[in-house]
Design a protein around this motif. Structure first.
Motif, short mmCIF file in Angstrom:
data_model
loop_
_atom_site.label_atom_id
_atom_site.label_comp_id
_atom_site.label_asym_id
_atom_site.label_seq_id
_atom_site.Cartn_x
_atom_site.Cartn_y
_atom_site.Cartn_z
N UNK A 13 0.73 -1.06 0.21
CA UNK A 13 -0.13 0.39 -0.17
C UNK A 13 0.90 0.67 0.28
N UNK A 14 0.12 2.51 0.16
CA UNK A 14 1.05 3.83 -0.13
C UNK A 14 0.57 4.71 0.26
N UNK A 15 1.56 5.89 0.93
CA UNK A 15 0.48 7.35 1.61
C UNK A 15 1.69 7.25 0.21
N UNK A 16 0.99 9.03 0.14
CA UNK A 16 1.50 10.66 -0.44
C UNK A 16 1.31 11.50 0.34
N UNK A 17 2.76 12.24 -0.31
CA UNK A 17 2.64 13.68 1.05
C UNK A 17 2.83 13.38 1.85
N UNK A 18 3.14 12.17 2.06
CA UNK A 18 3.93 12.07 3.91
C UNK A 18 5.09 11.89 4.22
N UNK A 19 5.56 11.98 5.30
CA UNK A 19 7.17 11.75 5.76
C UNK A 19 6.98 10.54 6.20
N UNK A 20 7.65 9.27 6.64
CA UNK A 20 7.64 8.36 6.66
C UNK A 20 7.99 8.42 9.03
N UNK A 21 8.18 9.59 8.87
CA UNK A 21 8.27 10.63 10.35
C UNK A 21 7.22 10.73 11.03
N UNK A 22 6.48 11.44 10.22
CA UNK A 22 4.90 11.75 10.25
C UNK A 22 4.15 10.41 10.79
N UNK A 23 4.09 9.65 9.92
CA UNK A 23 3.63 7.84 9.54
C UNK A 23 4.08 7.26 10.52
N UNK A 24 5.73 6.64 10.98
CA UNK A 24 6.10 6.59 12.41
C UNK A 24 5.29 7.03 13.47
#
Length: 87
Positions: A13-24
């Protein structure tokens, strides 16, 4: 634009416009809260299709940074495992 891929249940799956840090951070807050959390992601290849992944203790998933800060693309399918039926 940044894109972060998530591998969950053997699917990508994917998320666009996000940083890996914000998702973590989002996932860490959800796990710390101790209640199930549904993470909205894209399941479509080429068009956006909502998918909701259950984030809870004991459910494995991986977060992949598709475009590192140095701007060079990385090959997510290094060993040819994505897209193959492993069963």
């Amino acid at each position: 634009m940044n894109r972060v891929d998530i591998v969950y249940g053997g699917a990508q799956y994917s998320l666009a416009g996000r940083s890996i840090e914000s998702i973590q951070t989002e996932i860490s807050v959800a796990i710390t809260a101790g209640t199930p959390y549904w993470l909205r992601v894209n399941s479509g290849g080429g068009r956006f299709e909502d998918a909701y992944l259950l984030i809870a203790p004991g459910i494995p998933f991986a977060v992949l940074n598709v475009k590192p800060e140095d701007g060079q693309d990385i090959d997510l399918d290094v060993d040819g495992v994505f897209g193959k039926d492993l069963l």
